[in-house]
Design a protein around this motif. Sequence first.
Motif, PDB file in Angstrom:
ATOM      1  N   THR A 117       0.836  -1.188   0.000  1.00 53.26           N
ATOM      2  CA  THR A 117       0.000   0.000   0.000  1.00 53.26           C
ATOM      3  C   THR A 117       0.876   1.245   0.000  1.00 53.26           C
ATOM      4  OG1 THR A 117      -1.750  -1.136   1.219  1.00 53.26           O
ATOM      5  CG2 THR A 117      -1.763   1.263   1.287  1.00 53.26           C
ATOM      6  N   THR A 168      -0.394   3.128  -8.033  1.00 49.18           N
ATOM      7  CA  THR A 168      -1.393   4.000  -8.646  1.00 49.18           C
ATOM      8  C   THR A 168      -0.726   5.083  -9.478  1.00 49.18           C
ATOM      9  OG1 THR A 168      -3.022   3.575  -6.906  1.00 49.18           O
ATOM     10  CG2 THR A 168      -3.271   5.607  -8.158  1.00 49.18           C
ATOM     11  N   GLN A 198      -9.230   3.463  -8.902  1.00 49.70           N
ATOM     12  CA  GLN A 198      -9.609   2.774  -7.672  1.00 49.70           C
ATOM     13  C   GLN A 198     -11.003   3.171  -7.208  1.00 49.70           C
ATOM     14  OE1 GLN A 198      -6.316   3.823  -5.082  1.00 49.70           O
ATOM     15  NE2 GLN A 198      -5.581   1.727  -5.093  1.00 49.70           N
ATOM     16  N   ASP A 209      -7.069  -0.251 -11.825  1.00 48.26           N
ATOM     17  CA  ASP A 209      -6.521  -0.116 -10.483  1.00 48.26           C
ATOM     18  C   ASP A 209      -7.488  -0.768  -9.501  1.00 48.26           C
ATOM     19  OD1 ASP A 209      -4.864   0.609  -8.449  1.00 48.26           O
ATOM     20  OD2 ASP A 209      -5.033   2.766  -8.736  1.00 48.26           O
ATOM     21  N   GLU A 210      -7.093  -1.899  -8.930  1.00 48.22           N
ATOM     22  CA  GLU A 210      -7.928  -2.664  -7.983  1.00 48.22           C
ATOM     23  C   GLU A 210      -9.294  -3.001  -8.582  1.00 48.22           C
ATOM     24  OE1 GLU A 210      -7.096  -3.648  -4.871  1.00 48.22           O
ATOM     25  OE2 GLU A 210      -5.197  -2.603  -4.624  1.00 48.22           O
ATOM     26  N   SER A 244     -11.698  -5.153  -6.208  1.00 48.23           N
ATOM     27  CA  SER A 244     -11.747  -4.844  -4.785  1.00 48.23           C
ATOM     28  C   SER A 244     -13.165  -4.776  -4.241  1.00 48.23           C
ATOM     29  CB  SER A 244     -11.027  -3.521  -4.509  1.00 48.23           C
ATOM     30  OG  SER A 244     -11.639  -2.460  -5.212  1.00 48.23           O
ATOM     31  N   GLU A 250      -3.417  -4.865  -8.276  1.00 45.07           N
ATOM     32  CA  GLU A 250      -4.377  -5.581  -7.441  1.00 45.07           C
ATOM     33  C   GLU A 250      -3.687  -6.070  -6.177  1.00 45.07           C
ATOM     34  OE1 GLU A 250      -7.432  -6.425  -5.966  1.00 45.07           O
ATOM     35  OE2 GLU A 250      -8.020  -6.411  -8.075  1.00 45.07           O
ATOM     36  N   HIS A 251      -4.347  -5.842  -5.017  1.00 46.11           N
ATOM     37  CA  HIS A 251      -3.810  -6.364  -3.762  1.00 46.11           C
ATOM     38  C   HIS A 251      -4.273  -7.800  -3.507  1.00 46.11           C
ATOM     39  CE1 HIS A 251      -1.679  -2.939  -2.265  1.00 46.11           C
ATOM     40  NE2 HIS A 251      -2.726  -2.153  -2.373  1.00 46.11           N
ATOM     41  N   ARG A 252      -5.419  -8.173  -4.037  1.00 46.54           N
ATOM     42  CA  ARG A 252      -5.918  -9.533  -3.814  1.00 46.54           C
ATOM     43  C   ARG A 252      -5.286 -10.460  -4.853  1.00 46.54           C
ATOM     44  NH1 ARG A 252     -12.215  -8.323  -2.016  1.00 46.54           N
ATOM     45  NH2 ARG A 252     -11.643  -6.823  -0.409  1.00 46.54           N
ATOM     46  N   ARG A 257     -10.391  -2.724   1.241  1.00 38.00           N
ATOM     47  CA  ARG A 257     -10.210  -2.210  -0.126  1.00 38.00           C
ATOM     48  C   ARG A 257      -8.920  -1.400  -0.194  1.00 38.00           C
ATOM     49  NH1 ARG A 257     -15.315   0.379  -3.070  1.00 38.00           N
ATOM     50  NH2 ARG A 257     -13.776   0.333  -4.730  1.00 38.00           N
ATOM     51  N   GLY A 258      -8.012  -1.816  -1.084  1.00 38.88           N
ATOM     52  CA  GLY A 258      -6.754  -1.099  -1.235  1.00 38.88           C
ATOM     53  C   GLY A 258      -5.667  -1.503  -0.263  1.00 38.88           C
ATOM     54  N   ASP A 284      -2.842  -4.045   1.341  1.00 32.15           N
ATOM     55  CA  ASP A 284      -2.032  -5.208   1.011  1.00 32.15           C
ATOM     56  C   ASP A 284      -2.105  -6.220   2.150  1.00 32.15           C
ATOM     57  OD1 ASP A 284      -0.141  -4.502   3.045  1.00 32.15           O
ATOM     58  OD2 ASP A 284       0.836  -3.133   1.654  1.00 32.15           O
TER      59      ASP A 284
END
Length: 558
Positions: free
Chosen positions: A36, A41, A99, A176-177, A180, A209-211, A472-473, A475
């Motif tokens: 994060t 971004t 995002q 971006d994400e 999410s 993507e963090h997921r 959301r957003g 890590d």
Amino acid sequence: MIVFEAVTIAYAGASALRDASFAIPEGELVLVVGPTGSGKTSLLRCLGGPATSGDTPSTRGVDHAHGKVTRTGRVLVDGADLWGAGTDEERAVVGLVRQDPAADLVDGTVESVIAAGVRPRADDPHRGQRQVEETLDLLGLAGLRSRPVAELSGGQVQRVAIGVALAGGPRVLVLDEPTSALDPVAAEEVLAILHRLVHDVGVTVVVAEHRLERVVHHADSVLLVEAGRVIGPLDPATAMTRSPIRPPVVDLGLRLGWSPVPLSVRAGRRQAKGLRAALDHDRSGDVPGDRRDDRRDDRRDDRRDDRRDDRRDDRRDDGPGTRGEVRVDVHRLSLLRGQVVALRTVTLQVHGGEVVVLMGRNGAGKSSLLGALHGSLGPTSGRVRVSGPSALAPQDPAVLLTDAAVGSQLTANDAAHALIPGSSATLLERLVPGLPSARHPTELSEGQKMCVALSLVLARGSQVVLLDEPTRGLDYQAKARLTTLLSQLAAAGRTVILATHDVELAADVATRAIILADGEVVADGPARRILSDSPAFAPQVAKVMHPLPLLRVSDVVS
């Protein structure tokens, strides 16, 4: 297709991207990975060009809301310089989904909003209607075409935003994400669409993507971003072994020494076949006692390391209603939102010390139930009783944030709620260590904004804490810090209820899981049982180890 040449970005003198140079070929799905606030971004916004980033064509001294943006280097897409004074036609080769997609959408119905993204052509007498229809079908939005965007769930809005970007017919799609706000099933549908665009149409897709558990197995290559530095593109398996953040199936493979390291549940199940059989045999009691004792001795250190997790599991297996007084009492709650039935005769009780996750597909009624518990949405019929003060952190952190510096907002929150000075700042430091208090929200990533909003809510000391998509957003490290914090709140007797599509968060923190469908409760019980039995909402480790009831990497290792 995409070339970055020594790109550097700084916001008000603080570097966000440093001397980034790399190339991406046409027709690949590239995953951008990093903690994060690492600069992901900013990297994606470089591909937006001045037409979509809000900047001017100048690469130096661009005015920003709270300072100046300094940009150097070049970004080329199909030979066109996105930061040069090119035509709108040249810059239209890139479609960008941010995002916060709702902020970029105009008012109107789903169909009219997507139609607004179509570029008119002189040789098309139907004004792009075929493109609109194909986009609606591609994203599963045809049934929502007449619905106002303002009435959609967060996940549905995300799909509309992707549709707007696709309707322009871009050569490059930047997201971006993108998953999410999507439930696991909808996320897989969107990722399958992106996969099809890459393989069948030749669109180049760049995704942050963090997921990672959702998308890494779809990627052709990975860019690693940390503290503004970019490494890659790398092979996904190589990138995951080097990255400080990685999905549970990769972490499991590394912890157990599997080679090659699995990137998907399917690959993980193949690697775990012998392990599942051995653990199932051990559980059955068929292994001779002395061998079981030896294995217990060998695993004693691992168990010691996981005692905190085991205690959380004990609470999870106890089931609802075993700790503390009833804090939330809902009886036959029904709720209409416009013409939509959001909740249907919902009945449930939640006790002090419970951590309850609300899960279900987009539009199932999770946010509506949180709103009813908070009192911001009045029931159409039925009863809602909440004992003690409650606080709600909504999906969109911007609802709670102002334009003031982060430090000023934290101080104001302490004063408004009669907290010990520094309480809100202490919580933020636990969630995002080292975030400068002088930063303004416009200078933060969505994950950092979410952590600021969560700090404002969690610092208030409310007995009932309501969180709507709080990761959301975020890590994996930020989620781990949030998990620890929520577990401590529950241990102190507070009630935590969170709506989430993040099955890994649910596996880590929940004592109880409630699944909603079309506004009705369709499952309610101990989180371990509900999550391990659900093909849609099971975490990665549960899918790899099924039918064994193991949810997390630490469960398997111990």
